[in-house]
Design a protein around this motif. Structure first.
Motif, short mmCIF file in Angstrom:
data_model
loop_
_atom_site.label_atom_id
_atom_site.label_comp_id
_atom_site.label_asym_id
_atom_site.label_seq_id
_atom_site.Cartn_x
_atom_site.Cartn_y
_atom_site.Cartn_z
N ARG A 155 0.84 -1.20 0.00
CA ARG A 155 0.00 0.00 0.00
C ARG A 155 0.87 1.26 0.00
O ARG A 155 0.63 2.20 -0.75
CB ARG A 155 -0.92 0.01 1.23
N TYR A 156 1.91 1.25 0.83
CA TYR A 156 2.82 2.40 0.85
C TYR A 156 3.54 2.55 -0.50
O TYR A 156 3.71 3.65 -1.01
CB TYR A 156 3.86 2.24 1.96
N ILE A 157 3.96 1.42 -1.07
CA ILE A 157 4.67 1.46 -2.35
C ILE A 157 3.76 2.01 -3.45
O ILE A 157 4.15 2.88 -4.23
CB ILE A 157 5.17 0.05 -2.73
N ALA A 158 2.53 1.49 -3.51
CA ALA A 158 1.60 1.95 -4.53
C ALA A 158 1.29 3.43 -4.37
O ALA A 158 1.24 4.18 -5.35
CB ALA A 158 0.31 1.12 -4.46
N ASP A 159 1.11 3.87 -3.13
CA ASP A 159 0.86 5.30 -2.88
C ASP A 159 2.04 6.14 -3.35
O ASP A 159 1.87 7.20 -3.94
CB ASP A 159 0.61 5.55 -1.39
#
Length: 565
Positions: free
Chosen positions: A361-365
């Motif tokens: 989720r952090y990576i995609a954000d």
């Protein structure tokens, strides 16, 4: 020829209060530096660039730090004829009688320009010549040393915002709205802060991987190699099959360790199979690729900050160094080497494993954040320091209640993801709702207050406290200014909010308070005077918020007293 080039400062009434000459005064074009000392321009409202030319200019603009352009257009001032000294960038000073033409930029708001943004400002004047090419001419270098806070205080304020529970709430609404074109305010709020917030959260998860508090995704691979046999060798089915296919590795003996077709053999060579595990997979390389992307982003920002973009150079450098160090630590843990060039795509591991799902989720954000290029505003995508002060104020207001047993239970957002309000509760009957930049008008609904003004008002924070039958509601407005100016700016909000805001039953609201950077000893002060000062509503207060962990406790107590706890 250009006879004058100035940066003109205006007050709130559009009255000229200062004019800074930017034209170089030596014929060799040697760099000259101007210095703005602390407080010199704190009362300036807007700036305009103004040049005077003896020729009509088709196209011209001022360029700042090779980053931002301010177009110049023909001013409404009449052309005049008079004798004057003129400066050509390629020729010495001459004196002549000539007609002059004035060109100006649009107004530039001071608080997003020189008022609070320290650094070096390199200006150049760009003019279109007769062949249609733009010719760049250096102007004086301006070093802005104005500041209210020192470097330690700035860093403390910045870190507290990122660590605050308020910012968790604030950014929840922004994460899904960074892929589309937003307003300029949203640009400041999301691109700059969200990158730092995500980096901070991501590094915390990386630390858990490095310390092996979480399971590392690894791949299993069957490997086989031929080696000399020893009695401790554990043979698998495929190894025995290999022996039957390679009889030359066996010697027939009366009493051997291996039997085949009722014959006894001694094993000389054998294939030995084993399961090997490694971390060279898409998921782990993607994590390292994201860390590398973060490192490069903040390194670039640190270099850009050297051109005078606020106080971020050291902060950006520290972030890039920390991220880079974590990347190499994790690469050693994974036994992987650069380059890391993966980009987000589907992986079952990122959905099946709860920890890795959170990482993804952090990576995609991070990869989805719209890349706002510098140039949308002077400091884009860096928010002005007044906005950082505003975030710090509401973060500490929230902390005051969280530290006293309140819990965040709900938050509401606009369709663009902007935080509107959130509620903190303690027990069954006690709550406080905090509205962030609410729009208050005489048609406001679903709000604890209304307005009698014909115009909409936008205070920074509205606090609505309820405990049983007891209620209080008031306004707290953040003012990034010094003690010398706080009374002036406080009077402005007393008129804007205290005069026109009222509760839904028509009664006066309970308080209107300004909040500025101050010291422990300054505390909460009542602006009203006289024998009835404490009984008249709304309470008109001035409150200081220390930028220090040591002295912020007194602010918490003053705030809780203000709301009626």
């Amino acid at each position: 020829m250009i006879t004058s080039c100035q940066l003109v400062a205006y007050d709130e009434k559009n009255k000229e209060v200062d004019a800074i000459d930017l034209l170089l005064t030596n014929s060799k074009g040697k760099q000259e530096k101007l210095i703005l000392k602390s407080g010199a321009h704190f009362n300036v409202h807007t700036y305009k660039f103004s040049i005077v030319s003896t020729e009509v200019l088709n196209k011209s603009y001022i360029e700042l730090n090779e980053l931002e352009r301010f177009s110049l257009h023909r001013a409404t001032l009449p052309s005049v004829e008079h004798e004057q000294s003129t400066i050509d960038f390629d020729r010495p000073v001459v004196t002549s009688t000539t007609e002059s033409y004035c060109y100006q930029s649009d107004g530039i708001k001071s608080r997003g320009f020189l008022r609070f943004n320290m650094g070096i400002y390199q200006f150049s004047l760009n003019i279109e010549n007769v062949t249609g090419n733009m010719v760049s001419n250096r102007l004086k270098l301006l070093r802005n040393e104005q500041r209210l806070l020192d470097d330690t205080e700035l860093k403390y304020m910045y870190d507290k915002v990122l660590e605050s529970e308020f910012f968790n709430i604030f950014l929840d609404g922004l994460r899904g709205n960074t892929k589309v074109d937003l307003t300029e305010d949203a640009v400041e709020s999301s691109a700059f802060w969200l990158r730092r917030f995500l980096t901070k959260k991501f590094l915390a998860e990386i630390s858990r991987l490095i310390s092996k508090q979480e399971r590392l995704i690894q791949n299993a691979q069957e490997l086989s190699e031929v080696s000399q046999f020893n009695h401790a060798t554990d043979l698998r089915g495929q190894d025995i099959e290999w022996l039957t296919q390679h009889p030359d590795s066996l010697d027939e003996v009366p009493f051997g360790s291996f039997e085949l077709d009722r014959r006894s053999y001694q094993i000389n060579w054998v294939q030995q199979s084993r399961t090997d595990t490694h971390y060279d997979n898409f998921e782990n390389r993607l994590i390292l690729s994201c860390l590398q992307s973060m490192t490069e982003y903040f390194e670039t920002e640190a270099l850009a900050s050297k051109n005078g973009l606020w106080f971020l150079e050291q902060l950006s450098f520290e972030i890039s160094t920390e991220v880079n160090d974590r990347m190499f630590e994790l690469a050693q843990t994974f036994n992987l080497t650069p380059p890391f060039t993966e980009i987000p795509s589907f992986s079952h591991a990122f959905f099946d494993d709860p920890f890795y799902a959170g990482m993804f989720r952090y990576i995609a954000d991070w990869y989805d954040i719209k890349d706002f290029k510098s140039g949308i505003q002077f400091l884009a995508p860096v928010p002005e320091i007044t906005k950082t002060w505003e975030y710090y104020c509401i973060a500490e207001i929230t902390n005051a209640f969280l530290g006293d047993g309140f819990l965040v239970t709900d938050a509401t957002y606009s369709t663009m993801g902007k935080l509107k309000s959130y509620i903190l509760v303690r027990g069954v009957e006690e709550s406080i709702e905090i509205y962030y930049e609410p729009s208050i008008s005489n048609e406001s609904v679903d709000m604890p207050i209304t307005s009698t003004s014909p115009h909409k008002r936008l205070p920074d924070f509205l606090l609505h406290y309820k405990s049983g039958e007891t209620q209080s509601v008031g306004i707290v407005d953040a003012k990034f200014t010094g003690p010398e100016q706080i009374v002036k700016w406080s009077k402005e909000i007393y008129e804007k909010y205290g005069l026109y805001f009222c509760k839904n039953d028509g009664q006066a609201i309970d308080y209107v308070v300004s909040l500025y950077p101050g010291q422990l000893k300054e505390g909460l002060k009542n602006h009203r005077r006289g024998p009835y000062a404490e009984r008249v509503l709304p309470y008109l207060g001035i409150m200081s918020l220390p930028i220090s962990e040591i002295s912020v406790g007194n602010f918490y107590e003053d705030l809780k007293s203000l709301v009626g706890m």
